[in-house]
Design an enzyme around this catalytic site. Sequence first.
Site, short mmCIF file in Angstrom:
data_model
loop_
_atom_site.label_atom_id
_atom_site.label_comp_id
_atom_site.label_asym_id
_atom_site.label_seq_id
_atom_site.Cartn_x
_atom_site.Cartn_y
_atom_site.Cartn_z
N GLU A 139 -34.70 58.51 11.04
CA GLU A 139 -34.02 57.45 11.78
C GLU A 139 -34.59 57.30 13.20
OE1 GLU A 139 -29.55 57.11 10.10
OE2 GLU A 139 -30.16 59.14 10.60
N GLU A 153 -29.02 61.90 3.01
CA GLU A 153 -27.60 62.01 3.36
C GLU A 153 -26.65 61.77 2.20
OE1 GLU A 153 -29.73 61.10 7.24
OE2 GLU A 153 -29.91 60.51 5.14
#
Length: 702
Positions: free
Chosen positions: A136, A157
């Site tokens: 990210e 995730e």
Amino acid sequence: MTITAEEAKAIFPDEVVTHAKTRLINVPGLDKPVAFITIDNGLDHTRPSTFGPQSLVSLGAAFDEAHAAGPAAIAVTGKPFIFAVGADLTAVEQATDRSQGVTIGKLGHDVFKKFTDSDIPTFAFVNGAVMGGGLELALSCHYRTLASNAAAIALPEVFLGLFPGWGGTQLLPNLIGANDAVTVIFENALNQNKMLKPADALKLGIADVLFDSADYLEQSLLWLSGVVRGEITVPRKEIDRGEAWDAAVARAKAIVHGKTKGAAPGAEKALELLELARSNDLESGYTAETEGLADLVMSDELRAGLYSFNLVQKRAKRPAGAPDKSLARKVTKVGVVGAGLMASQMALLFIRRLHVPVVLTDIDQARVDKGVGYVHAEIDKLAGKSRISPDEANRLKALVSGSLDKAAFADADFVIEAVFEDLAVKQQVFAEVEEHVSPEAILATNTSSLSITDMASKLKHPERVVGFHFFNPVAVMPLLEIVRAEQTDDATLATAFAVGKQLKKSSVLVKDAPAFVVNRLLTRFMGEVIKSVDEGTSFEVADKATEPLGLPMSPMILLQLVGSAVALHVSETMHGAFPDRFSVSENMKKFVAAGKGAVWQWDSSGNQTVDPEVQALWEFGDTPLTGDEVKNRALEALAEEIRIMLDEGVVAEAQDIDLCMLLGAGWPFWLGGITPYLDRTGISEKVTGKRFLAPGVASVPA
């Protein structure tokens, strides 16, 4: 969000801090220097850099320092072999209220957004492993280079019960398109956390350019210079926010429903955020990510997921009860008794991981030749996919051989049997092998349910016999149940654990009890579902009953995968050991006798119906249960069996039960294996009078 280093430390005082340091370097072709930020936790590559509150504050300060210098560009990279692997999940585990989740989410967004909003070009030099929050951060930069040897690239995730919460759900689909983002965020994550290879990341558009590792940083800086000077233009995909986005969302929903059955809140939230990303409004998207993260942080499902993650990452690497590894003997040759599919799979694994000679034996030459041929064919497939070189393929094939004579095991240090699941047959095999091997050679059995102690009872050296139970398919399933019989000595056990580690398996020490852990629990669980059908519950209701758990497959599909004859054999073994808790279905006997392996059949359109021949042979009672009743009965049986197993000392702790179910049965992280789910639903206390785990271990602290 602006917080000080002291405030960040107060949030998470035990953080292993990833420090970010800025230096200015001159790059050919640029009038001004490049501000170069390195993120490094000060530890070697075995402890990858992560982001907790203090690490984020350090990164934010490094960016501010870099920006203030007025450079031509700002570049961020990691320590050798590692860019960064995401949030420090220990900080999430230690959160005790929702506001801490908001702080963690907003702090990450605010720091990463500095790179996105910068009026100076920002570059991520992804020099190694990059996952989760690390990816990210890279996505938050304007440009990305990638090292060709980056070992792991992923947004894992959803696999953990989370969702990419620091911009991933918003940035990725708007960079590479919604459909490709679905592959990374949902499909790969829910496919046993599949990693991208560097070439895949380049093809998808996650990376702008790929450079060899030898001079990676030099090449990246020269490329940066070309971009800044306008000589290199980086193309970006045109994003279809209409029908293509609709189709991607539909595909994501199908993947999530298929894999989780709606049982994983993190995956459901990721679906919402994917739809929200269509508008490409980062402010509203980031706010939704932060609020969603704060909600998840205070959910038992996420805490169970983090508990699972710790079991797999930590406990699996330090097996409870394993003897001192210094006692392990060296293994320079392996023997495999049997040359069927399971034996051949094991031979292939031993060759690939241990790089020692492996010899297969069986009762006739045709079977031996077939086993050796299987290994050769699989090695050729690996070479054909360029996973190994032609030279390595030749070396590996040279290591496998076959023989009809067990004298071929004379110089073997480790012999494993994979013959028919019959105690007398296995006793005879071991007696024959013992005539040829040294007194120190390990004799291992891949039995799934029989007593190791009984198997060793007639040998001259029963102390060198150990259970070494693989799961099918051998190359894929990570669990190895290592079973200590009554006379197994520490050197044998230590050698078994050492070999398991070389095979890259996660080993759990198990007492010599019927069916050990996974098969015992699955047999009890399946037995209750089959019993409900015998009593009159339809196959449709019984098979869907456990859907709310989000298990990898339904009971009847599991039966088909295991094989009805094998399932019946194990249930008969367990009934012999524990007749009051394990029953043998007369219908299952007829099912197997009729040569049936599956309850379901599918037509050309994929519609599922009960095989009419199965429906006809099955005798149904007149007391059908509802789906909830079937599910509760099966779960209560599991709770009872787990408590008995812990009281018997089958494993050291409930954590080992959960580790076995995660790695041997593929049960999902958000269940925590199984005991956290039984605790949070109250089933543990209802059935056994107490929880399996203390409050807060795999749940939100009270």
